[in-house]
Design a protein around this motif. Structure first.
Motif, PDB file in Angstrom:
ATOM      1  N   ILE A 123      -3.300  21.397  15.108  1.00  0.00           N
ATOM      2  CA  ILE A 123      -1.967  20.766  15.090  1.00  0.00           C
ATOM      3  C   ILE A 123      -1.944  19.253  15.557  1.00  0.00           C
ATOM      4  O   ILE A 123      -1.545  18.585  15.047  1.00  0.00           O
ATOM      5  N   PRO A 124      -2.343  19.158  16.940  1.00  0.00           N
ATOM      6  CA  PRO A 124      -2.329  17.802  17.256  1.00  0.00           C
ATOM      7  C   PRO A 124      -3.318  16.777  16.503  1.00  0.00           C
ATOM      8  O   PRO A 124      -2.866  15.579  16.280  1.00  0.00           O
ATOM      9  N   VAL A 125      -4.385  17.376  16.021  1.00  0.00           N
ATOM     10  CA  VAL A 125      -5.205  16.532  15.237  1.00  0.00           C
ATOM     11  C   VAL A 125      -4.489  16.284  13.816  1.00  0.00           C
ATOM     12  O   VAL A 125      -4.697  15.206  13.242  1.00  0.00           O
ATOM     13  N   LEU A 126      -4.020  17.228  13.148  1.00  0.00           N
ATOM     14  CA  LEU A 126      -2.977  17.120  12.062  1.00  0.00           C
ATOM     15  C   LEU A 126      -1.838  16.026  12.320  1.00  0.00           C
ATOM     16  O   LEU A 126      -1.734  14.978  11.303  1.00  0.00           O
ATOM     17  N   MET A 127      -1.330  16.130  13.503  1.00  0.00           N
ATOM     18  CA  MET A 127      -0.251  15.122  13.605  1.00  0.00           C
ATOM     19  C   MET A 127      -0.690  13.618  13.729  1.00  0.00           C
ATOM     20  O   MET A 127      -0.152  12.868  13.294  1.00  0.00           O
ATOM     21  N   GLY A 128      -1.892  13.511  14.435  1.00  0.00           N
ATOM     22  CA  GLY A 128      -2.423  12.285  14.346  1.00  0.00           C
ATOM     23  C   GLY A 128      -2.977  11.629  12.997  1.00  0.00           C
ATOM     24  O   GLY A 128      -2.773  10.523  12.898  1.00  0.00           O
ATOM     25  N   ALA A 129      -3.527  12.694  12.213  1.00  0.00           N
ATOM     26  CA  ALA A 129      -3.921  12.426  10.906  1.00  0.00           C
ATOM     27  C   ALA A 129      -2.658  12.133  10.074  1.00  0.00           C
ATOM     28  O   ALA A 129      -2.857  10.994   9.237  1.00  0.00           O
ATOM     29  N   GLU A 130      -1.482  12.597  10.288  1.00  0.00           N
ATOM     30  CA  GLU A 130      -0.391  12.306   9.561  1.00  0.00           C
ATOM     31  C   GLU A 130       0.158  10.916   9.992  1.00  0.00           C
ATOM     32  O   GLU A 130       0.571  10.045   9.086  1.00  0.00           O
ATOM     33  N   ASP A 131       0.171  10.527  11.053  1.00  0.00           N
ATOM     34  CA  ASP A 131       0.504   9.225  11.520  1.00  0.00           C
ATOM     35  C   ASP A 131      -0.187   8.155  10.520  1.00  0.00           C
ATOM     36  O   ASP A 131       0.386   7.103  10.148  1.00  0.00           O
ATOM     37  N   ALA A 132      -1.563   8.347  10.614  1.00  0.00           N
ATOM     38  CA  ALA A 132      -2.492   7.038   9.953  1.00  0.00           C
ATOM     39  C   ALA A 132      -2.137   7.346   8.355  1.00  0.00           C
ATOM     40  O   ALA A 132      -1.992   6.378   7.928  1.00  0.00           O
ATOM     41  N   GLY A 152     -14.417   3.190  -0.263  1.00  0.00           N
ATOM     42  CA  GLY A 152     -15.654   2.911  -0.562  1.00  0.00           C
ATOM     43  C   GLY A 152     -16.458   2.336   0.554  1.00  0.00           C
ATOM     44  O   GLY A 152     -17.579   1.790   0.363  1.00  0.00           O
ATOM     45  N   SER A 153     -15.855   2.626   1.740  1.00  0.00           N
ATOM     46  CA  SER A 153     -16.637   2.222   3.103  1.00  0.00           C
ATOM     47  C   SER A 153     -16.858   3.439   4.052  1.00  0.00           C
ATOM     48  O   SER A 153     -16.078   3.494   4.906  1.00  0.00           O
ATOM     49  N   PRO A 154     -17.855   4.352   3.578  1.00  0.00           N
ATOM     50  CA  PRO A 154     -17.966   5.736   4.512  1.00  0.00           C
ATOM     51  C   PRO A 154     -18.647   5.258   5.851  1.00  0.00           C
ATOM     52  O   PRO A 154     -19.066   3.983   6.019  1.00  0.00           O
ATOM     53  N   SER A 155     -18.367   6.095   6.915  1.00  0.00           N
ATOM     54  CA  SER A 155     -18.901   5.725   8.038  1.00  0.00           C
ATOM     55  C   SER A 155     -19.693   6.849   8.549  1.00  0.00           C
ATOM     56  O   SER A 155     -19.271   8.005   9.291  1.00  0.00           O
ATOM     57  N   PRO A 156     -21.005   7.279   7.981  1.00  0.00           N
ATOM     58  CA  PRO A 156     -21.719   8.435   8.553  1.00  0.00           C
ATOM     59  C   PRO A 156     -22.051   8.522   9.773  1.00  0.00           C
ATOM     60  O   PRO A 156     -22.019   7.290  10.674  1.00  0.00           O
ATOM     61  N   GLY A 157     -22.408   9.829  10.443  1.00  0.00           N
ATOM     62  CA  GLY A 157     -22.861   9.892  11.735  1.00  0.00           C
ATOM     63  C   GLY A 157     -21.477  10.290  12.594  1.00  0.00           C
ATOM     64  O   GLY A 157     -20.407  10.762  12.231  1.00  0.00           O
ATOM     65  N   ARG A 158     -21.947  10.401  13.851  1.00  0.00           N
ATOM     66  CA  ARG A 158     -21.121  10.960  14.842  1.00  0.00           C
ATOM     67  C   ARG A 158     -20.266  10.268  15.589  1.00  0.00           C
ATOM     68  O   ARG A 158     -20.784   9.146  16.256  1.00  0.00           O
ATOM     69  N   HIS A 159     -18.889  10.101  15.924  1.00  0.00           N
ATOM     70  CA  HIS A 159     -18.185   9.083  16.154  1.00  0.00           C
ATOM     71  C   HIS A 159     -17.762   9.692  17.390  1.00  0.00           C
ATOM     72  O   HIS A 159     -16.701  10.631  17.125  1.00  0.00           O
ATOM     73  N   ALA A 160     -17.651   9.518  18.773  1.00  0.00           N
ATOM     74  CA  ALA A 160     -17.065  10.234  19.952  1.00  0.00           C
ATOM     75  C   ALA A 160     -15.787   9.394  20.047  1.00  0.00           C
ATOM     76  O   ALA A 160     -16.042   8.058  20.329  1.00  0.00           O
ATOM     77  N   ILE A 161     -14.874  10.183  20.719  1.00  0.00           N
ATOM     78  CA  ILE A 161     -13.655   9.567  21.070  1.00  0.00           C
ATOM     79  C   ILE A 161     -13.481   9.810  22.687  1.00  0.00           C
ATOM     80  O   ILE A 161     -13.452  11.034  22.903  1.00  0.00           O
ATOM     81  N   ALA A 162     -13.084   8.899  23.344  1.00  0.00           N
ATOM     82  CA  ALA A 162     -13.224   9.028  24.826  1.00  0.00           C
ATOM     83  C   ALA A 162     -12.041   9.750  25.351  1.00  0.00           C
ATOM     84  O   ALA A 162     -10.779   9.863  24.561  1.00  0.00           O
ATOM     85  N   CYS A 163     -12.159  10.234  26.292  1.00  0.00           N
ATOM     86  CA  CYS A 163     -11.074  11.625  26.876  1.00  0.00           C
ATOM     87  C   CYS A 163     -10.582  10.584  28.021  1.00  0.00           C
ATOM     88  O   CYS A 163     -11.198   9.671  28.465  1.00  0.00           O
ATOM     89  N   GLY A 215      -5.204  11.081  18.999  1.00  0.00           N
ATOM     90  CA  GLY A 215      -5.701   9.677  18.407  1.00  0.00           C
ATOM     91  C   GLY A 215      -7.180  10.077  17.678  1.00  0.00           C
ATOM     92  O   GLY A 215      -7.537   9.309  16.910  1.00  0.00           O
ATOM     93  N   LEU A 216      -7.695  11.111  17.886  1.00  0.00           N
ATOM     94  CA  LEU A 216      -8.829  11.811  17.210  1.00  0.00           C
ATOM     95  C   LEU A 216      -8.479  11.930  15.984  1.00  0.00           C
ATOM     96  O   LEU A 216      -9.258  11.541  14.980  1.00  0.00           O
ATOM     97  N   GLY A 217      -7.437  12.621  15.674  1.00  0.00           N
ATOM     98  CA  GLY A 217      -6.821  12.739  14.156  1.00  0.00           C
ATOM     99  C   GLY A 217      -6.600  11.563  13.471  1.00  0.00           C
ATOM    100  O   GLY A 217      -6.966  11.361  12.310  1.00  0.00           O
ATOM    101  N   ARG A 218      -6.093  10.654  14.038  1.00  0.00           N
ATOM    102  CA  ARG A 218      -5.667   9.142  13.723  1.00  0.00           C
ATOM    103  C   ARG A 218      -7.098   8.531  13.237  1.00  0.00           C
ATOM    104  O   ARG A 218      -7.292   8.004  12.205  1.00  0.00           O
ATOM    105  N   SER A 219      -8.020   8.604  14.150  1.00  0.00           N
ATOM    106  CA  SER A 219      -9.332   7.895  13.748  1.00  0.00           C
ATOM    107  C   SER A 219     -10.027   8.606  12.754  1.00  0.00           C
ATOM    108  O   SER A 219     -10.649   8.061  11.698  1.00  0.00           O
ATOM    109  N   ALA A 220      -9.919  10.041  12.588  1.00  0.00           N
ATOM    110  CA  ALA A 220     -10.552  10.816  11.508  1.00  0.00           C
ATOM    111  C   ALA A 220      -9.789  10.398  10.278  1.00  0.00           C
ATOM    112  O   ALA A 220     -10.708  10.006   9.060  1.00  0.00           O
ATOM    113  N   ALA A 221      -8.571  10.508   9.919  1.00  0.00           N
ATOM    114  CA  ALA A 221      -7.901   9.740   8.722  1.00  0.00           C
ATOM    115  C   ALA A 221      -8.026   8.349   8.199  1.00  0.00           C
ATOM    116  O   ALA A 221      -8.267   8.142   7.401  1.00  0.00           O
ATOM    117  N   GLU A 222      -8.321   7.534   9.238  1.00  0.00           N
ATOM    118  CA  GLU A 222      -8.632   6.102   9.051  1.00  0.00           C
ATOM    119  C   GLU A 222     -10.025   6.197   8.502  1.00  0.00           C
ATOM    120  O   GLU A 222     -10.325   5.436   7.586  1.00  0.00           O
TER     121      GLU A 222
END
Length: 349
Positions: free
Chosen positions: A81-90, A314-325, A299-306
């Motif tokens: 749910i927090p991930v969803l909320m962040g994604a919806e913001d973006a 057309g600009s994918p970002s493959p790989g693992r992206h770590a979000i700071a705690c 913030g993680l959800g926003r980053s994922a949505a972005e």
């Protein structure tokens, strides 16, 4: 899941019919002053391509539906749910909508939802869940971009946005060291869980960098208050010398806090206490309130949505992206200052 064909877009129809996208849109919607032969040619092209016109004008012109699917295995929504909320913001900034599907950890149900989302012609899919373990990819050669959020994909070529749990654990240890605690115990969840292993390893490594060892080997158990209380019993029965406990979750920390109080150990005066997750139900309900590590799930959800939006464009970002705690300090690690000595009678302060 087998390879799925890419859905035809209005641009594909226009190309096959030899007309512009605008003309194809008008022909399929019965608008504009077009020759009947042109309308027939466009409709025939749409039939050959099995094109299903979307009601939205933007979709007809761009081939996009401005919708995104989210597939989760987190039935209770504690993390999704927090991930969803962040994604919806973006996504909301781009007037995009999200279809949320609960796969319940069932691969058959999950594949059904994937087919359903693709039949609705979503522009992309976010995959999330309740654990940080890497999971198999959602499918092979899917026709839309996929981003994994909180969980990750076992395919390094996929885009995964995850919390930096190791960094969070190091911040917890840094904080305890900064307040003068050096005999630190670690109580965490099941050893089979990635989060428990990662957090325990990072805490142990950070202590080693300072020439220290944990007060006892890490105690693995369950993600529950019950386990937190039991762990304190183990520490006291073994006569462990500890002045702080770093817990792998806030639920564990709350159980530890209750058991320490029952045993006559004061928090934080005798034992400082740090949790993980920054779950307000636990942190604010504990006595005293818990210092905790926040994984910044919104913030993680926003980053994922972005990253999904960038991939759609057309600009994918493959790989693992770590979000700071980050660390949220509360009373469980804050020893109050002693009261200032009173001034002798008659002496001005």
């Amino acid at each position: 899941m087998g390879k799925l064909e890419r859905h035809a877009t209005i641009a594909d129809v226009a190309a096959l019919a030899g007309v512009s996208v605008g003309t194809a849109s008008k022909a399929l919607n019965g608008r504009g002053s077009l020759r009947e032969e042109t309308r027939r040619r466009v409709r025939e092209a749409a039939r050959q391509l099995s094109f299903e016109a979307n009601a939205g004008a933007r979709s007809l012109h761009s081939g996009r539906t401005y919708t995104v699917g989210m597939v989760t295995t987190d039935t209770i929504g504690r993390f999704s749910i927090p991930v969803l909320m962040g994604a919806e913001d973006a996504l909301g900034a781009g007037e995009m909508s999200i279809f949320l599907c609960d796969g319940r950890g069932d691969p058959i149900r999950e594949q059904y939802y994937i087919r359903t989302l693709l039949s609705r012609r979503v522009d992309g899919i976010i995959v999330t869940g309740r654990r940080t373990e890497a999971r198999p990819p959602l499918g092979v050669d899917l026709p839309v971009p996929i981003v994994y959020a909180f969980i990750s994909s076992t395919d390094p070529g996929d885009c995964s946005v995850v919390p930096d749990e190791a960094g969070g654990a190091r911040k917890a240890i840094d904080h305890l060291l900064a307040i003068g605690r050096t005999r630190i115990a670690h109580v965490t969840g099941p050893e089979r869980h990635n989060s428990a292993r990662v957090r325990a390893a990072a805490a142990t490594e950070r202590l080693a960098e300072e020439g220290l060892s944990p007060a006892t080997p890490p105690l693995f158990g369950g993600w529950s208050e019950v386990w937190g209380r039991q762990a304190v019993g183990i520490l006291l029965a073994g006569q462990a010398d500890f002045d702080a406990v770093f817990c792998g979750s806030d639920q564990i920390a709350r159980g530890v806090c209750d058991a320490l109080r029952s045993a006559g150990r004061r928090v934080p005066e005798d034992v400082a206490l740090v949790g993980f997750d920054n779950w307000d139900v636990m942190t604010e309900g504990a006595q005293p309130p818990l210092t905790s590590i926040d994984m910044n799930l919104e913030g993680l959800g926003r980053s994922a949505a972005e990253k999904l939006l960038a991939a759609i464009n057309g600009s994918p970002s493959p790989g693992r992206h770590a979000i700071a705690c980050h660390l949220v300090v509360r009373e469980s690690t804050t020893v109050p200052f002693p009261p200032a000595p009173s001034s002798p009678a008659g002496r001005p302060r």
